[in-house]
Enzyme design. Sequence first.
Site, mmCIF file in Angstrom:
data_model
loop_
_atom_site.group_PDB
_atom_site.id
_atom_site.type_symbol
_atom_site.label_atom_id
_atom_site.label_comp_id
_atom_site.label_asym_id
_atom_site.label_seq_id
_atom_site.Cartn_x
_atom_site.Cartn_y
_atom_site.Cartn_z
ATOM 1 N N GLU A 200 2.180 -5.734 10.721
ATOM 2 C CA GLU A 200 1.259 -4.591 10.748
ATOM 3 C C GLU A 200 1.582 -3.766 11.982
ATOM 4 O O GLU A 200 1.402 -4.226 13.118
ATOM 5 C CB GLU A 200 -0.179 -5.088 10.814
ATOM 6 C CG GLU A 200 -1.226 -4.031 10.606
ATOM 7 C CD GLU A 200 -1.556 -3.787 9.150
ATOM 8 O OE1 GLU A 200 -1.682 -2.601 8.774
ATOM 9 O OE2 GLU A 200 -1.709 -4.773 8.402
ATOM 10 N N HIS B 20 3.416 -3.467 6.651
ATOM 11 C CA HIS B 20 2.240 -2.604 6.574
ATOM 12 C C HIS B 20 2.169 -1.682 7.783
ATOM 13 O O HIS B 20 2.696 -1.989 8.854
ATOM 14 C CB HIS B 20 0.963 -3.446 6.525
ATOM 15 C CG HIS B 20 0.778 -4.205 5.250
ATOM 16 N ND1 HIS B 20 0.034 -3.731 4.198
ATOM 17 C CD2 HIS B 20 1.269 -5.411 4.859
ATOM 18 C CE1 HIS B 20 0.055 -4.615 3.211
ATOM 19 N NE2 HIS B 20 0.801 -5.638 3.587
ATOM 20 N N HIS C 228 0.876 -1.172 0.000
ATOM 21 C CA HIS C 228 0.000 0.000 0.000
ATOM 22 C C HIS C 228 0.913 1.221 0.000
ATOM 23 O O HIS C 228 1.733 1.386 0.916
ATOM 24 C CB HIS C 228 -0.931 -0.009 1.205
ATOM 25 C CG HIS C 228 -1.867 -1.180 1.216
ATOM 26 N ND1 HIS C 228 -2.066 -1.984 2.326
ATOM 27 C CD2 HIS C 228 -2.658 -1.690 0.237
ATOM 28 C CE1 HIS C 228 -2.943 -2.936 2.026
ATOM 29 N NE2 HIS C 228 -3.309 -2.781 0.772
ATOM 30 N N TYR D 113 -8.440 -13.577 1.756
ATOM 31 C CA TYR D 113 -7.649 -12.358 1.606
ATOM 32 C C TYR D 113 -6.811 -12.319 0.331
ATOM 33 O O TYR D 113 -6.672 -11.279 -0.282
ATOM 34 C CB TYR D 113 -6.745 -12.179 2.829
ATOM 35 C CG TYR D 113 -7.490 -11.667 4.040
ATOM 36 C CD1 TYR D 113 -7.602 -10.308 4.286
ATOM 37 C CD2 TYR D 113 -8.096 -12.540 4.941
ATOM 38 C CE1 TYR D 113 -8.297 -9.817 5.388
ATOM 39 C CE2 TYR D 113 -8.789 -12.063 6.044
ATOM 40 C CZ TYR D 113 -8.890 -10.712 6.258
ATOM 41 O OH TYR D 113 -9.572 -10.239 7.339
ATOM 42 N N GLU E 67 1.632 3.624 3.122
ATOM 43 C CA GLU E 67 2.073 3.055 4.396
ATOM 44 C C GLU E 67 3.602 3.106 4.393
ATOM 45 O O GLU E 67 4.271 2.217 3.858
ATOM 46 C CB GLU E 67 1.520 1.641 4.561
ATOM 47 C CG GLU E 67 -0.007 1.635 4.632
ATOM 48 C CD GLU E 67 -0.618 0.244 4.667
ATOM 49 O OE1 GLU E 67 0.136 -0.744 4.771
ATOM 50 O OE2 GLU E 67 -1.864 0.146 4.586
ATOM 51 N N ARG F 232 1.793 -11.504 0.149
ATOM 52 C CA ARG F 232 2.782 -12.414 0.727
ATOM 53 C C ARG F 232 2.399 -13.874 0.574
ATOM 54 O O ARG F 232 3.231 -14.768 0.793
ATOM 55 C CB ARG F 232 2.968 -12.094 2.206
ATOM 56 C CG ARG F 232 1.667 -12.202 3.014
ATOM 57 C CD ARG F 232 1.792 -11.668 4.422
ATOM 58 N NE ARG F 232 0.494 -11.622 5.100
ATOM 59 C CZ ARG F 232 -0.294 -10.563 5.112
ATOM 60 N NH1 ARG F 232 0.060 -9.467 4.466
ATOM 61 N NH2 ARG F 232 -1.450 -10.586 5.757
ATOM 62 N N TYR G 48 -10.142 1.204 5.838
ATOM 63 C CA TYR G 48 -11.249 0.250 5.773
ATOM 64 C C TYR G 48 -12.633 0.914 5.729
ATOM 65 O O TYR G 48 -13.648 0.230 5.731
ATOM 66 C CB TYR G 48 -11.179 -0.711 6.965
ATOM 67 C CG TYR G 48 -10.033 -1.704 6.866
ATOM 68 C CD1 TYR G 48 -9.300 -1.835 5.689
ATOM 69 C CD2 TYR G 48 -9.690 -2.497 7.944
ATOM 70 C CE1 TYR G 48 -8.248 -2.731 5.596
ATOM 71 C CE2 TYR G 48 -8.633 -3.413 7.855
ATOM 72 C CZ TYR G 48 -7.914 -3.509 6.675
ATOM 73 O OH TYR G 48 -6.889 -4.400 6.586
ATOM 74 N N ARG H 132 -2.929 4.539 -1.487
ATOM 75 C CA ARG H 132 -3.026 3.120 -1.139
ATOM 76 C C ARG H 132 -2.840 2.235 -2.366
ATOM 77 O O ARG H 132 -2.106 1.246 -2.324
ATOM 78 C CB ARG H 132 -4.380 2.840 -0.475
ATOM 79 C CG ARG H 132 -4.532 1.405 0.024
ATOM 80 C CD ARG H 132 -5.822 1.265 0.826
ATOM 81 N NE ARG H 132 -6.096 -0.100 1.226
ATOM 82 C CZ ARG H 132 -5.614 -0.684 2.319
ATOM 83 N NH1 ARG H 132 -4.811 -0.012 3.118
ATOM 84 N NH2 ARG H 132 -5.942 -1.932 2.634
#
Length: 424
Positions: free
Chosen positions: A249, A187, A92, A235, A95, A239, A359, A134
Amino acid sequence: MTTSSLELVLGNQELNILWKLTCFKGIKEASTALVLNSCLEMHCIFSIKALSLRQTSCMLNEQSLKQLNRMTSCYVVHEAPVRRVAIFGGTHGNELSGVFLVKHWQENGDEIQRTGLEVRPFITNPRAVKKCIRYIDCDLNRVFDPDNLGRQITEDIPYEVRRAQEINHVFGPKDSNDAYDLIFDLHNTTSNMGGTLILENSRNNFTIQMFHYIKNALAPECCPVFLIEHPNLKYATTRSIAKHPVGVEVGPQPQGVLRADILDKMRKIIKHGLDFVHIFNEGKEFPPCTIEIYKIMEKVDYPRNKNGEITAVIHPSLQDQDWQPLNNGDPIFLTIDGETINYEGDSTVYPTFVNEAAYYEKKQAFVKTVKVKLTAKAIYLYTFPMEYLHWTSATRSHQQLASLPPPHTYLGSQTSPNAMFYTS
């Protein structure tokens, strides 16, 4: 001593070794041990069932007997040492901790290098990074599924789908033996999640052991583990092309911003993860371990009106309370008129990704998780010293198998691609 089933994960030179397998298969008075070291040369998996071992048929020293006993009681996973590792940043583009670290390591990667490892830092979504957004067309971290990876390239294909295919070509193919062994995907989150490790598979003993190691190395600092395995929530992460996918994260950090403390947390996690891989490859044995994890249960949306517009925000009592218990009757939302909306549930849950900025478009206010224990089996590299093996039978008394290749020690050597990964 009896083995009902012995699964041997073997290496390359089948023709040179088949005679050893055929000569001992079914010979009850021969030792299974006499071929174990030579079998390391083969990649095939042989199941040798109902072989009876007699103490008089094999003279083993204490070290070899201990190793043999371990093998006969364990489930053996065919897994070479972790040799190829990638560190992804910029999945993203806004990030920035992962972007910053990966670009630094591309210029000077001394701190991420380990003996026997190829570690490759990589910017996954360079166009999004350049614009500090993003993504360009769609979320790169959701398109590594068979349909998108196999999609025909056309002029109107989304940029991230095309990029996913390029990444899969370099670091995959996904679900193949040629895929990278391990990928750390870096992330940031605007939620107060701290330094969180994301686990995709509850049966991946190697990854669970790594997380256990990282958590202990970071203690007393908290390092939650978030399990995203769910039958109805798929998802298809960037990765996921690796044999061992690891999500990292770290937050809270606003989008398009760098914070020194968040950067430091992420950097330490990668350091300890690479240290674990290195000492595993060097031959350290890791006994069974148990870690506490947060398993995803359900995504919770904001209250909305008939037009789909949000009518309430995260309640102050819930804001920044990631990983904290949420019980029936606790406040979760607050309307513009000051009305509190409480949580209704039969059991305690642990919210995370609370009020995550990215989100809102996914209609997700937070994720409900439950706290559970997850146990990993012991893992270790296996080597069997050939000099300890002797055959005793009516025709061969204490005869060493001089024709066998010399013993190989597959403990951290760069020339040991066929070492084995065991769980017991």
